[in-house]
Design a protein around this motif. Structure first.
Motif, mmCIF file in Angstrom:
data_model
loop_
_atom_site.group_PDB
_atom_site.id
_atom_site.type_symbol
_atom_site.label_atom_id
_atom_site.label_comp_id
_atom_site.label_asym_id
_atom_site.label_seq_id
_atom_site.Cartn_x
_atom_site.Cartn_y
_atom_site.Cartn_z
ATOM 1 N N GLY A 88 62.411 -28.386 -10.968
ATOM 2 C CA GLY A 88 61.544 -28.955 -9.946
ATOM 3 C C GLY A 88 60.465 -29.848 -10.511
ATOM 4 N N ALA A 89 59.846 -29.421 -11.611
ATOM 5 C CA ALA A 89 58.784 -30.231 -12.220
ATOM 6 C C ALA A 89 59.330 -31.546 -12.740
ATOM 7 C CB ALA A 89 58.122 -29.447 -13.346
ATOM 8 N N ALA A 90 60.471 -31.507 -13.437
ATOM 9 C CA ALA A 90 61.051 -32.737 -13.980
ATOM 10 C C ALA A 90 61.487 -33.682 -12.875
ATOM 11 C CB ALA A 90 62.229 -32.398 -14.887
ATOM 12 N N ALA A 91 62.106 -33.146 -11.822
ATOM 13 C CA ALA A 91 62.544 -33.995 -10.713
ATOM 14 C C ALA A 91 61.356 -34.604 -9.974
ATOM 15 C CB ALA A 91 63.411 -33.178 -9.751
ATOM 16 N N LEU A 92 60.312 -33.817 -9.775
ATOM 17 C CA LEU A 92 59.128 -34.319 -9.064
ATOM 18 C C LEU A 92 58.451 -35.430 -9.844
ATOM 19 C CD1 LEU A 92 57.109 -34.057 -6.728
ATOM 20 C CD2 LEU A 92 55.922 -32.293 -8.063
ATOM 21 N N ILE A 153 56.278 -35.761 -20.592
ATOM 22 C CA ILE A 153 55.567 -35.139 -21.719
ATOM 23 C C ILE A 153 54.877 -33.859 -21.251
ATOM 24 C CG2 ILE A 153 53.643 -35.431 -23.328
ATOM 25 C CD1 ILE A 153 54.345 -38.403 -23.427
ATOM 26 N N PHE A 154 54.250 -33.911 -20.078
ATOM 27 C CA PHE A 154 53.601 -32.721 -19.539
ATOM 28 C C PHE A 154 54.627 -31.666 -19.143
ATOM 29 C CE2 PHE A 154 50.356 -36.038 -18.220
ATOM 30 C CZ PHE A 154 49.507 -35.758 -19.269
ATOM 31 N N VAL A 155 55.768 -32.106 -18.606
ATOM 32 C CA VAL A 155 56.810 -31.148 -18.233
ATOM 33 C C VAL A 155 57.305 -30.389 -19.462
ATOM 34 C CG1 VAL A 155 59.128 -30.910 -17.261
ATOM 35 C CG2 VAL A 155 57.496 -32.494 -16.221
ATOM 36 N N THR A 156 57.458 -31.085 -20.584
ATOM 37 C CA THR A 156 57.877 -30.425 -21.810
ATOM 38 C C THR A 156 56.871 -29.360 -22.238
ATOM 39 O OG1 THR A 156 59.003 -32.445 -22.521
ATOM 40 C CG2 THR A 156 58.545 -30.806 -24.214
ATOM 41 N N GLY A 157 55.581 -29.660 -22.095
ATOM 42 C CA GLY A 157 54.566 -28.655 -22.402
ATOM 43 C C GLY A 157 54.639 -27.466 -21.464
ATOM 44 N N MET A 158 54.910 -27.715 -20.183
ATOM 45 C CA MET A 158 55.059 -26.620 -19.232
ATOM 46 C C MET A 158 56.260 -25.747 -19.577
ATOM 47 S SD MET A 158 54.267 -28.896 -15.820
ATOM 48 C CE MET A 158 54.846 -27.644 -14.687
ATOM 49 N N ALA A 293 74.469 -35.973 -18.966
ATOM 50 C CA ALA A 293 73.752 -36.999 -18.217
ATOM 51 C C ALA A 293 74.673 -38.143 -17.829
ATOM 52 C CB ALA A 293 72.576 -37.523 -19.042
ATOM 53 N N GLY A 294 75.583 -38.530 -18.731
ATOM 54 C CA GLY A 294 76.530 -39.594 -18.403
ATOM 55 C C GLY A 294 77.454 -39.200 -17.269
ATOM 56 N N ILE A 295 77.922 -37.958 -17.287
ATOM 57 C CA ILE A 295 78.808 -37.494 -16.219
ATOM 58 C C ILE A 295 78.079 -37.459 -14.879
ATOM 59 C CG2 ILE A 295 80.134 -35.502 -15.394
ATOM 60 C CD1 ILE A 295 80.750 -34.863 -18.317
ATOM 61 N N PHE A 333 67.946 -32.180 -15.423
ATOM 62 C CA PHE A 333 68.744 -31.305 -16.303
ATOM 63 C C PHE A 333 68.333 -31.444 -17.765
ATOM 64 C CE2 PHE A 333 72.348 -31.164 -19.288
ATOM 65 C CZ PHE A 333 72.605 -29.793 -19.251
ATOM 66 N N VAL A 334 68.209 -32.678 -18.241
ATOM 67 C CA VAL A 334 68.016 -32.904 -19.675
ATOM 68 C C VAL A 334 66.675 -32.374 -20.149
ATOM 69 C CG1 VAL A 334 67.765 -34.677 -21.441
ATOM 70 C CG2 VAL A 334 69.583 -34.872 -19.736
ATOM 71 N N THR A 335 65.595 -32.719 -19.460
ATOM 72 C CA THR A 335 64.267 -32.339 -19.932
ATOM 73 C C THR A 335 64.059 -30.829 -19.977
ATOM 74 O OG1 THR A 335 63.342 -34.440 -19.128
ATOM 75 C CG2 THR A 335 61.794 -32.641 -19.558
ATOM 76 N N PRO A 336 64.370 -30.068 -18.912
ATOM 77 C CA PRO A 336 64.181 -28.613 -19.016
ATOM 78 C C PRO A 336 65.081 -27.966 -20.055
ATOM 79 C CG PRO A 336 64.362 -29.292 -16.720
ATOM 80 C CD PRO A 336 64.751 -30.471 -17.548
ATOM 81 N N PHE A 337 66.349 -28.390 -20.142
ATOM 82 C CA PHE A 337 67.260 -27.755 -21.082
ATOM 83 C C PHE A 337 66.853 -28.057 -22.519
ATOM 84 C CE2 PHE A 337 71.180 -27.678 -23.626
ATOM 85 C CZ PHE A 337 71.585 -26.374 -23.379
#
Length: 369
Positions: A88-92, A153-158, A293-295, A333-337
């Motif tokens: 949710g954070a990454a998508a937002l 960058i903030f999402v990665t910290g979260m 991500a490509g798929i 998908f990419v950032t949280p994983f």
């Protein structure tokens, strides 16, 4: 028949005497037994001998040195049980950042006409307004991408805070994850700026010799050979510095006290003697996320290309919209994983080198404080 001999052939099976009684675990004096209410001031007993293996996983991952499978399984569990604070954070963040090029491209198209004329020829000159609108649309897309990366960058910290909480068996909401980064957000921005400036400086230092050889000698073969050598050296150098200085630094900044330079030093030390394993997992994660991500984004890109053919007058609006939608799906998908895997690698290295699993067990309530 002696008690240790096997029964003769055809003999009936021995009667089942029921389950073998297990020895009762009696904690030391002054400690409450496991599973019993703890009176005020009385510490909780540690897990019984032989029971630690069943109790050392209070959350998404076992509190021991992690395997590759444990990391990936834990990353998916973290995303599954904390969807708002991860996906949710990454998508937002991506949706907000990529709304900028959509709005500006639509504005430029309606006011200045930046679309392609289906009946015109490629040789037709652009008017001043069309040129301004075209440059504005491209600039808006770059601005949206930059704003998105800043937010991620903030999402990665979260995600780093969400990962540690998940390892302890706790869930974090979006608001809790955001609040956990309070006081350290500017450090994330400072780290990104420092890494970017350092990268540009290294590239400049490596490219200058190639340019000097090309200008002073004019030898094409020598220039190409030097460029190949410098290119290989650049890839190796950046790969080494990536793991040693930047890959785990965001997690260190979020989960430990100290500034940017202390985090860089911690990253250098904690990856010592574990460089190749850390690099291998990082590259494999990058490969997996790139393929996924490509798929996920290929159908959207194809739809955007079809849309530009059907409505060429809105070409930049369609491109901005499809790019925005593809970025939302990809980053969700990419950032949280990737962030969860890198944070788990940080926890794994601390467990391997510093015995951090004992501290995590205390925080999870498995061991007395």
């Amino acid at each position: 028949m002696s008690p240790t001999s096997f029964p003769p052939p055809g003999a009936p099976p021995p009667e089942d005497d029921g389950p073998t009684p297990q020895p009762t675990y009696i904690p030391p004096p002054g400690i409450a037994p496991p599973g019993h209410p703890v009176p005020p001031g009385l510490p909780t007993a540690p897990p019984a001998p032989g029971m630690l293996g069943a109790a050392h996983r209070p959350g998404a991952v076992p509190l021991r040195p992690l395997t590759l499978g444990s990391m990936y399984d834990g990353a998916f569990r973290i995303i599954r049980y904390n969807p708002k604070a991860t996906v949710g954070a990454a998508a937002l963040v991506t949706a907000i950042g990529m709304s900028v090029p959509i709005v500006l491209s639509l504005l430029f198209t309606l006011t200045l006409g930046t679309g392609l004329d289906a009946g015109g020829s490629p040789e037709d000159d652009l008017s001043a307004g069309e040129a301004i609108g075209l440059l504005g649309s491209v600039g808006a897309l770059l601005l949206g991408l930059y704003a998105t990366q800043l937010g991620l960058i903030f999402v990665t910290g979260m995600v780093a805070h969400v990962t540690r909480a998940a390892a302890l068996g706790r869930r974090m909401s979006l608001g809790e994850a955001w609040a956990a980064t309070h006081g350290k957000r500017w450090r994330l921005i400072g780290l990104s700026l420092l890494v970017g400036l350092g990268g540009l400086l290294l590239i400049s230092l490596l490219v200058v010799p190639v340019v000097l050889v090309a200008v002073l000698t004019g030898e094409v073969l020598a220039t190409v050979g030097l460029a190949v050598v410098v290119g290989v050296a650049m890839v190796c150098l950046f790969g080494w510095l990536w793991i040693k200085l930047t890959y785990l630094t965001s997690a260190i900044l979020m989960l430990e006290d100290g500034g940017v330079f202390r985090a860089l030093g911690r990253s250098w030390r904690i990856t010592g003697r574990h460089y190749w394993r850390t690099l291998g997992i990082a590259l494999l994660t990058m490969l997996i996320t790139s393929i996924a991500a490509g798929i996920l984004t290929t159908p959207i890109s194809l739809a955007g290309q079809i849309g530009t053919v059907l409505a060429p007058e809105y070409v930049f609006v369609i491109l901005a919209a499809t790019q925005a939608l593809a970025s939302v799906i990809q980053n969700a998908f990419v950032t949280p994983f990737a962030g969860a895997v890198s944070s788990l690698q940080y926890l794994d290295l601390r467990i391997r080198k510093e015995g951090y699993d004992v501290e995590l067990m205390r925080q999870a309530g498995l061991l007395p404080r």
